[in-house]
Design a protein around this motif. Structure first.
Motif, short mmCIF file in Angstrom:
data_model
loop_
_atom_site.label_atom_id
_atom_site.label_comp_id
_atom_site.label_asym_id
_atom_site.label_seq_id
_atom_site.Cartn_x
_atom_site.Cartn_y
_atom_site.Cartn_z
N ARG A 20 0.82 -1.23 0.00
CA ARG A 20 0.00 0.00 0.00
C ARG A 20 0.84 1.27 0.00
N THR A 21 2.10 1.17 0.38
CA THR A 21 2.96 2.36 0.35
C THR A 21 3.41 2.69 -1.06
N MET A 45 10.87 8.64 -1.97
CA MET A 45 9.85 8.26 -0.98
C MET A 45 10.41 8.12 0.43
N THR A 48 9.09 10.43 3.46
CA THR A 48 7.71 10.23 3.90
C THR A 48 7.37 8.77 4.15
N GLU A 51 5.88 7.62 7.72
CA GLU A 51 4.50 8.07 7.90
C GLU A 51 3.55 7.25 7.02
N ARG A 52 3.93 7.04 5.78
CA ARG A 52 3.10 6.27 4.85
C ARG A 52 2.96 4.83 5.30
N ALA A 56 -0.45 2.90 6.27
CA ALA A 56 -0.82 1.68 5.58
C ALA A 56 -0.99 0.51 6.55
N GLU A 74 5.57 5.78 14.34
CA GLU A 74 6.27 5.60 13.07
C GLU A 74 7.58 4.85 13.29
#
Length: 98
Positions: A20-21, A45, A48, A51-52, A56, A74
């Protein structure tokens, strides 16, 4: 009924969250476990990604078929961290059975 919280299901949930990331739709545990996170995640990427990944993981783990709880922390990713390290140091500490 939520899936049993065990190593196999937890690792599948982690792979589902990783997918999903946006790092790859074909992420499998055997294919990624020894890889370094910073080698797999594109440079654009990396900033971030923690956090992503948390977002997810929350989406995946709190939904069917898992139905687990997720602490909102995180991951801290360093240059040497592998996906096995990510599972051991972060994912298994924040995800737990309801």
């Amino acid at each position: 009924m939520p899936l049993e919280y065990n190593t196999e299901n937890r690792r599948k949930a982690l792979c589902d969250a990783l997918q999903r990331t946006g790092i790859g739709a074909a992420v499998t545990w055997d294919g990624i476990k020894q890889e370094r996170v910073v080698k797999v995640v594109p440079d654009a990427m990396l900033e971030t990604f923690p956090e992503r990944l948390l977002m997810a993981a929350t989406q995946v783990c709190t939904s069917d078929p898992y139905g687990w709880q997720v602490d909102q922390k995180e991951p801290e990713i360093d240059e040497q961290m592998t996906f096995t390290d990510l599972d051991k140091r972060w994912f298994r500490r924040i995800v737990f059975s309801a």
